[in-house]
Design a protein around this motif. Structure first.
Motif, PDB file in Angstrom:
ATOM      1  N   UNK A 129    -102.116 -71.954  34.163  1.00 48.47           N
ATOM      2  CA  UNK A 129    -102.062 -71.730  35.602  1.00 48.47           C
ATOM      3  C   UNK A 129    -100.661 -72.088  36.068  1.00 48.47           C
ATOM      4  N   UNK A 130    -100.123 -71.282  36.962  1.00 46.33           N
ATOM      5  CA  UNK A 130     -98.782 -71.534  37.487  1.00 46.33           C
ATOM      6  C   UNK A 130     -98.874 -71.603  39.007  1.00 46.33           C
ATOM      7  N   UNK A 131     -98.433 -72.741  39.545  1.00 46.42           N
ATOM      8  CA  UNK A 131     -98.614 -73.028  40.970  1.00 46.42           C
ATOM      9  C   UNK A 131     -97.275 -72.994  41.706  1.00 46.42           C
ATOM     10  N   UNK A 174     -93.826 -71.576  40.108  1.00 48.80           N
ATOM     11  CA  UNK A 174     -94.324 -71.485  38.734  1.00 48.80           C
ATOM     12  C   UNK A 174     -94.391 -72.863  38.058  1.00 48.80           C
ATOM     13  N   UNK A 175     -95.029 -73.825  38.713  1.00 50.47           N
ATOM     14  CA  UNK A 175     -95.264 -75.134  38.110  1.00 50.47           C
ATOM     15  C   UNK A 175     -96.404 -74.972  37.100  1.00 50.47           C
ATOM     16  N   UNK A 176     -96.117 -75.097  35.762  1.00 49.02           N
ATOM     17  CA  UNK A 176     -97.108 -74.716  34.756  1.00 49.02           C
ATOM     18  C   UNK A 176     -98.066 -75.837  34.364  1.00 49.02           C
ATOM     19  N   UNK A 177     -99.325 -75.470  34.148  1.00 46.36           N
ATOM     20  CA  UNK A 177    -100.334 -76.378  33.604  1.00 46.36           C
ATOM     21  C   UNK A 177    -101.208 -75.568  32.667  1.00 46.36           C
ATOM     22  N   UNK A 178    -101.332 -76.015  31.408  1.00 44.78           N
ATOM     23  CA  UNK A 178    -102.142 -75.225  30.469  1.00 44.78           C
ATOM     24  C   UNK A 178    -103.611 -75.258  30.881  1.00 44.78           C
ATOM     25  N   UNK A 179    -104.276 -74.139  30.665  1.00 43.28           N
ATOM     26  CA  UNK A 179    -105.674 -73.980  31.069  1.00 43.28           C
ATOM     27  C   UNK A 179    -106.590 -73.882  29.858  1.00 43.28           C
ATOM     28  N   UNK A 180    -106.200 -74.555  28.756  1.00 43.80           N
ATOM     29  CA  UNK A 180    -106.980 -74.546  27.522  1.00 43.80           C
ATOM     30  C   UNK A 180    -107.448 -75.955  27.201  1.00 43.80           C
ATOM     31  N   UNK A 181    -108.748 -76.131  27.057  1.00 43.23           N
ATOM     32  CA  UNK A 181    -109.300 -77.431  26.698  1.00 43.23           C
ATOM     33  C   UNK A 181    -108.878 -77.825  25.285  1.00 43.23           C
ATOM     34  N   UNK A 224    -104.520 -80.930  39.710  1.00 39.69           N
ATOM     35  CA  UNK A 224    -104.118 -82.334  39.785  1.00 39.69           C
ATOM     36  C   UNK A 224    -102.857 -82.604  38.976  1.00 39.69           C
ATOM     37  N   UNK A 225    -102.770 -82.023  37.783  1.00 42.50           N
ATOM     38  CA  UNK A 225    -101.581 -82.217  36.950  1.00 42.50           C
ATOM     39  C   UNK A 225    -100.367 -81.535  37.572  1.00 42.50           C
ATOM     40  N   UNK A 226    -100.579 -80.359  38.166  1.00 42.37           N
ATOM     41  CA  UNK A 226     -99.469 -79.643  38.799  1.00 42.37           C
ATOM     42  C   UNK A 226     -98.930 -80.425  39.990  1.00 42.37           C
ATOM     43  N   UNK A 261     -98.784 -72.566  47.889  1.00 42.12           N
ATOM     44  CA  UNK A 261     -98.548 -71.255  48.508  1.00 42.12           C
ATOM     45  C   UNK A 261     -99.014 -70.091  47.644  1.00 42.12           C
ATOM     46  N   UNK A 262     -99.156 -70.329  46.323  1.00 36.71           N
ATOM     47  CA  UNK A 262     -99.604 -69.237  45.448  1.00 36.71           C
ATOM     48  C   UNK A 262    -100.042 -69.817  44.108  1.00 36.71           C
ATOM     49  N   UNK A 263    -100.892 -69.070  43.410  1.00 41.07           N
ATOM     50  CA  UNK A 263    -101.343 -69.448  42.070  1.00 41.07           C
ATOM     51  C   UNK A 263    -101.380 -68.203  41.198  1.00 41.07           C
ATOM     52  N   UNK A 264    -100.838 -68.307  40.002  1.00 47.40           N
ATOM     53  CA  UNK A 264    -100.867 -67.189  39.067  1.00 47.40           C
ATOM     54  C   UNK A 264    -101.441 -67.634  37.729  1.00 47.40           C
ATOM     55  N   UNK A 265    -102.114 -66.708  37.077  1.00 52.38           N
ATOM     56  CA  UNK A 265    -102.669 -66.938  35.753  1.00 52.38           C
ATOM     57  C   UNK A 265    -101.758 -66.236  34.748  1.00 52.38           C
ATOM     58  N   UNK A 266    -101.233 -66.997  33.784  1.00 48.97           N
ATOM     59  CA  UNK A 266    -100.243 -66.451  32.856  1.00 48.97           C
ATOM     60  C   UNK A 266    -100.598 -66.800  31.414  1.00 48.97           C
TER      61      UNK A 266
END
Length: 329
Positions: A129-131, A174-181, A224-226, A261-266
């Protein structure tokens, strides 16, 4: 879905070295045709072989015909990525990167960099996820500036007290946080930074030739991490703007507020090398865009003891020679 070569029918894959689709069978480029027939989650749409697919896998390799399959339902609708960074480093290049980095690791097991081991390296697109945030930071306090000089035989010190006020607004993109457990957060953080200027609109063809996961935690779960990353960066910027003072005293009420302001899935490219030694697993992660390597080399106990014994024997020999010389003198 699967990409087939219109010239020979082979499975075309994305080649990082060529920056284009490539058929490893007839060596043609840009010859891909998209095939989307049948239910792909349980059987290979190329050879019909049964597939065992994990819950979040969105791209995999058939164990029977070696075709790379992309699962339509896991890259479409709510699971369709917005953005992707294609692999820049291919498998052979990553092997060289690992050999170059660890060639001086004299205590590593003999087969650590063996071709048969390195050939197990897997390229994977990891969901992120990129915030985007708009940040407002306020700081107020007092700081001292101390000036010292000497006149004649006397030393003088002057302390000036300044009222400090900062009102900062900044945008983080584009503040990145991995979305994989399955992926350790600490390792994924170390994979940064990526060059986010290379982000492209998602195209499924980039996934052909690699494994991939769809996101398995929501944007809300990862935020939360972002927020923590963005807040730390904002506070760092504020602190840098008030450097040069001593005895800094902050006033109450200072704060940093964030508005998303925005969220993207990458999907971002990672190579993974899993190595087992003495029943312990050692994982190495390589940024598929920048080549950055994260991982700890195992130590072969036999080599360590052997080196110690060699050093001890050498010292003992030197001491005996010195003793003989002293006797002769």
């Amino acid at each position: 879905m699967i990409f087939k070569c219109k010239n020979c029918g082979g499975n075309t894959v994305y080649s990082p070295e060529r920056h284009t689709m490539y058929c490893p069978y007839c060596e043609s480029q840009d010859s891909e045709e998209l095939k989307t027939t049948g239910e792909s989650l349980y059987s290979c749409i190329s050879c019909g072989g049964p597939l065992e697919i994990a819950d979040f896998t969105s791209a995999s390799k058939c164990p029977y015909c070696d075709s790379y399959i992309i699962f339509d339902e896991r890259v479409s609708g709510e699971y369709e990525p917005h953005l992707i960074i294609p692999f820049i480093y291919g498998k052979e290049t990553v092997k060289k990167l690992l050999r170059d980095k660890f060639k001086k690791s004299v205590f590593a097991p003999n087969d650590f960099l063996a071709e048969v081991k390195l050939d197990t390296i897997t390229g994977m697109y990891v969901p992120f996820w990129m915030y985007d945030y708009h940040v407002h930071g306020i700081y107020e306090g007092e700081g001292n500036v101390i000036r010292t000089w000497v006149r004649g035989n006397r030393e003088y010190t002057e302390t000036s007290v300044f009222h400090i006020k900062r009102d900062m607004e900044v945008d983080f993109e584009k503040m990145p946080v991995d979305a994989s457990v399955a992926m350790p957060d600490s390792i994924m953080d170390l994979m940064e930074p990526f060059d986010y200027k290379a982000l492209e609109e998602f195209q499924a063809k980039y996934m052909s030739g690699f494994f991939a996961e769809r996101y398995n935690m929501s944007a809300l779960d990862g935020e939360g991490r972002a927020v923590g990353k963005a807040r730390a960066d904002a506070e760092s910027i504020l602190k840098q703007s008030i450097s040069g003072y001593v005895g800094l005293k902050s006033s109450p009420g200072n704060q940093v507020t964030l508005d998303r302001t925005d969220t993207n899935y990458a999907l971002l490219p990672i190579w993974i090398y899993n190595y087992k030694y003495k029943n312990e697993d050692y994982s190495f992660h390589i940024n598929g865009q920048t080549g950055k390597i994260v991982g700890k080399v195992p130590l072969a106990a036999g080599k360590v003891w052997g080196y110690g014994a060699t050093v001890f024997a050498s010292l003992f020999t030197i001491l005996m020679l010195v003793r003989q010389l002293l006797i002769l003198l």
